[in-house]
Design a protein around this motif. Sequence first.
Motif, short mmCIF file in Angstrom:
data_model
loop_
_atom_site.label_atom_id
_atom_site.label_comp_id
_atom_site.label_asym_id
_atom_site.label_seq_id
_atom_site.Cartn_x
_atom_site.Cartn_y
_atom_site.Cartn_z
N THR A 1 44.60 38.46 12.11
CA THR A 1 46.01 38.76 12.37
C THR A 1 46.49 38.03 13.62
OG1 THR A 1 45.58 40.67 13.79
CG2 THR A 1 45.73 41.08 11.43
N TYR A 2 45.56 37.79 14.52
CA TYR A 2 45.91 37.16 15.80
C TYR A 2 46.24 35.69 15.62
CZ TYR A 2 44.92 35.55 20.59
OH TYR A 2 45.00 34.97 21.82
N LEU A 3 45.61 35.07 14.64
CA LEU A 3 45.80 33.62 14.44
C LEU A 3 47.26 33.27 14.18
CD1 LEU A 3 43.56 31.09 12.72
CD2 LEU A 3 45.87 31.25 11.92
N PRO A 4 47.89 33.80 13.12
CA PRO A 4 49.25 33.32 12.84
C PRO A 4 50.24 33.63 13.96
CG PRO A 4 48.70 35.14 11.39
CD PRO A 4 47.44 34.77 12.10
N MET A 5 50.11 34.84 14.56
CA MET A 5 51.14 35.18 15.54
C MET A 5 51.03 34.33 16.80
SD MET A 5 49.93 39.07 15.98
CE MET A 5 48.58 39.67 16.95
N THR A 6 49.79 34.07 17.25
CA THR A 6 49.63 33.27 18.45
C THR A 6 50.01 31.82 18.19
OG1 THR A 6 47.85 34.73 19.03
CG2 THR A 6 48.01 32.72 20.27
N VAL A 7 49.53 31.28 17.06
CA VAL A 7 49.84 29.89 16.76
C VAL A 7 51.36 29.72 16.67
CG1 VAL A 7 49.63 28.07 15.04
CG2 VAL A 7 47.66 29.45 15.64
N LEU A 8 52.01 30.67 16.03
CA LEU A 8 53.46 30.58 15.89
C LEU A 8 54.14 30.54 17.26
CD1 LEU A 8 55.43 30.34 13.66
CD2 LEU A 8 55.56 32.80 13.50
N GLY A 9 53.67 31.39 18.16
CA GLY A 9 54.23 31.38 19.51
C GLY A 9 54.10 30.02 20.15
N PHE A 10 52.93 29.40 20.03
CA PHE A 10 52.72 28.10 20.65
C PHE A 10 53.51 27.00 19.93
CE2 PHE A 10 48.84 30.09 22.48
CZ PHE A 10 49.16 29.86 23.80
N VAL A 11 53.66 27.14 18.62
CA VAL A 11 54.44 26.14 17.88
C VAL A 11 55.89 26.14 18.39
CG1 VAL A 11 55.46 25.63 15.64
CG2 VAL A 11 53.04 26.13 15.80
#
Lengths: 494, 512
Positions: free
Chosen positions: A342-352
């Motif tokens: 669950t951590y992957l998409p939300m964090t990556v999205l933040g950095f994107v």
Amino acid sequence: MSVFTIEAFLAILGLALLLVEAFVPQVSRRTIAAASIGGTALALVLFFTAASHAPDSLPSFCRPWMQLDQLALFYKGFFLVITLLVLWLTHECAPYLGKYTLEGRLTEMFSLPLIVCAGMMWMAAAQDLVTVFVALELVTVSFYVLVAFARKSSLALEAGVKYLILGALSTGVLVFGIAWIYGTTGSLSFQGIAAALAKPGIAKAPVLLGAAFLLAGLGFKVAAAPFQSWVPDVYQGAPIPVTTFLSVGSKAAGFVVLTRTVDALLVGHSVIGPEIKGLLLILGSLTVLLGSLPAIYQQSVKRLLGYSSISHAGYLLLALACDDSTRSGMTSSGIVAFYLATYLPMTVLGFVVLAILRLNGGGEDIRDFRGLAKRSPVLGLAMTIALASLAGLPLTAGFMGKLFVFVSLVDQAYWGALVCAAIGAAAGFYYYFRTILAIHSPETSPASEPLKLGTITKACTVVLTLAILVLGLYPKPLQQVLSKPAEVAAKSAH
Amino acid sequence: MSPLEIVILLPILAALAVWLGAPARATSIIATSFCLGVLTLLCVQYHGSTGAELRYTHSIAVLENPAISFAVGADGVSLLLGLLTALVAFAAVWQISPEKPGIYHIASLLIAAGAFGAFLCTDVFFLYAFHELALIPTLLMIALHGHGDDEHRKAVAWKTTVYLGAGSLILLAGLAWLVLEYSGGEKLTFDLTALKAQAATTPLPAAKQASIAFVLLLGFGTLVSLFPLHSWAAPAYASAPTPVAMLHSGVLKKFGLYGLFRIALPLLPQGFQAPWVHQALLFMLLGNILVMGFVTIHQKRLDDVLASSSVMHMGYIFLGLAAGTEIALRGAVLLMFAHGVSIALLFALAGRLRSQLGTLELAKLGGLGAHAPVFTVLFAFGAFASIGLPGLANFAGEVMIFIGSFTQFGTDSFGPLQWTVVLALWGVVMSAVYMLRAYRSIFQGSASTGLFMTDPAIAQRVPMILLAAVLLVAGCCPWLLLGLLKTDLASVTEAASTAVHGAAKAAAGATH
């Protein structure tokens, strides 16, 4: 085709790209990026076919030190996905990253992540501490280069030095711990260590010392308190794709090893079981608090995501401590894997989103997010959902992850840790919500022209957003994948 | 697929459509009126049918273990509150003036969807989750588009966020505790029906029930602005944009009461039987009625009067829940509906007043009755309903609560509940004081500062007339609504009233 071949393929591709850079310098960046991204995508496809057809197909010479259980397969897929995303993000960020490197060259940014990925994939399957160590070093050394890659930026150099010194130190600590463990248990494999710990006659103090050093060394890799202080500076200084990779990939790699180590240390009648659990609870609570409370004062979203990454590491440590909790349908290792998914998409999205703002000449502060919803409705909504998920609001992936952790804590009656986790979650409401407010604010940041997104960027943003919502609304399939290792483990224990 | 799922999902889809560029006003009006239509039909159908079990159930498993499913189902209470949501949502999106940005419509639709979900889901997880879904746009709208200057608005928004965030966390803790205690065997379940079955077969020890009940009371209570956890509510409503004020005070706030009624009372009957919990509740609800009554009397602006009165009236509904008799509970449910409609009407009117005149200070207003007769009559409907005048919906609810609570007194004593009723009755007087005063100073006398307003155009009257008509019909024929509450309160009431009987006896015993 074996899963093992895919890792070798990635490593060879990474080396080949480095050689191309050295001997055929006229090859364009675009070609190298295409080779790297295409290679990873191919590896991902091959991985899924290999994993579904012949999951347990290791060459016999690897068998003593590697095992392809469900958990290893899950993490291998996880690492391939994050590597692919990071490479794509590097490609997106190339225009501004090039300004900070020698002659605008970025080849290493496309080749080293492949080697890191291979290392992390080995780590996922590693069954003894030496393999873990070698794989970990492969990853860490590559990261030393990557963190300081934007070498014309002083922040990046500072980050590089900090990461290098603390990384080297933690490696030393880790080896020291491994040595003590080996000295007392006489084994380097997780199985051997667990077997030795279950025997009543073992000396407690030295093995506890070794375990403590081991946890400290790994604690550095996953940014657990009190080894977390490098995170904000390094995250801020490193190029955004590298920060993303550190915050998701490196952390997950650390947690694979931690999961396996803790599983070994807490086995059945382990002599040091209670101490290790207490240690994990204290470290976890401390990490949650030291991650979320300072985040309240942050003005830079990049640093904010750094602190957020620390506090999430805290929740993960707390999940690891609930080793006996089975009422939520997954073992602690399953919960950790679920949380990381669950951590992957939300964090990556933040950095994107950060990267896109950066590409459009914006900064990384909260005030640069003002009016984002107006400048780009898609990014505004995506970032809102990502932040809501990071804060752990229901109907998003983040809530599901936290729910499992909290339920385990209540089930095990770890009230102190539960209170710390709740304080962290409440503080999270504040700082994530502050950013959400800025995004939807009617007044805009200094740069107020609409943001234009490429088709691929838009598609990736939408896919990541959907991933957050799907994991939050329909987590059943993922849980089913992750509850298998429990059965496997249960069978092997009997 | 159950019609309830359509009702929950349609506003979300409509919000998405508006975000993607569909015409905001038309889309949201069509979506909410469709929901209103569906729910009216369901209510009529349910009214005519026999049997009190959950209807229109459908469930999609989201997680095997812990067992969480997107399960919908409705009985009379849920349908009534769903109808309230649809009514208020329809009125709220209709009265948004066309020059406002689309986010007004998106937020209103999301709040409506969250409220629908919270009332119509039968799974504790989704019940909670949907309420949170509705909170986010509420808080965002207060912070970004609220009234008042920047500084004040931000402060109010943060205060509300902190209160509601903390309340939700406490609530989550209470619900998690409940789920962990009541889930049989190794598997956790969030399914309300399964939890109820477990509670019926193997109830928890009374002391533990009381602790959980108290945690839930604090959690739900914060969301309903139960004294002394109420101080976020009045400023939040006063500065919230009109549709948000209508939807939150009218509908969303009822979630806390509904949660107590649906989860806490049936699962923890003995918890509320415990004297300390019961008396704490009585004390707190008296705080709502008396303290907030005085606070309201001293307000100088119409929005503050309405906001504080809305906090105050929650006390009556809590009284109904605390009494736990069949009549009082029915009254409480009826009053939830009536209060929602009347406060939404009043906030809609106040919003119009603000946008036309630029001020809501009672001292500056006056004599508007001569200029805007229709507006005046509509306001009178809302204000008189709020006071509890017979013939309007609130009267039926309040009277049932008072009678239902007062019949409880035993032969040998006049317990805490009865004293509470006696004191609470003074609240009616206070309501009359502040509402009539507000009415007089706005509509009677002369317009001293030259502030004039005109009646709304015919099209703009639609939502207000609809709400006023509902107040009138429900007030004259309360059996239309009460008919929805077939025997289905019995299960709750049975457990809860034995609980309260016991509590009264225990309290009486303690005093002797």
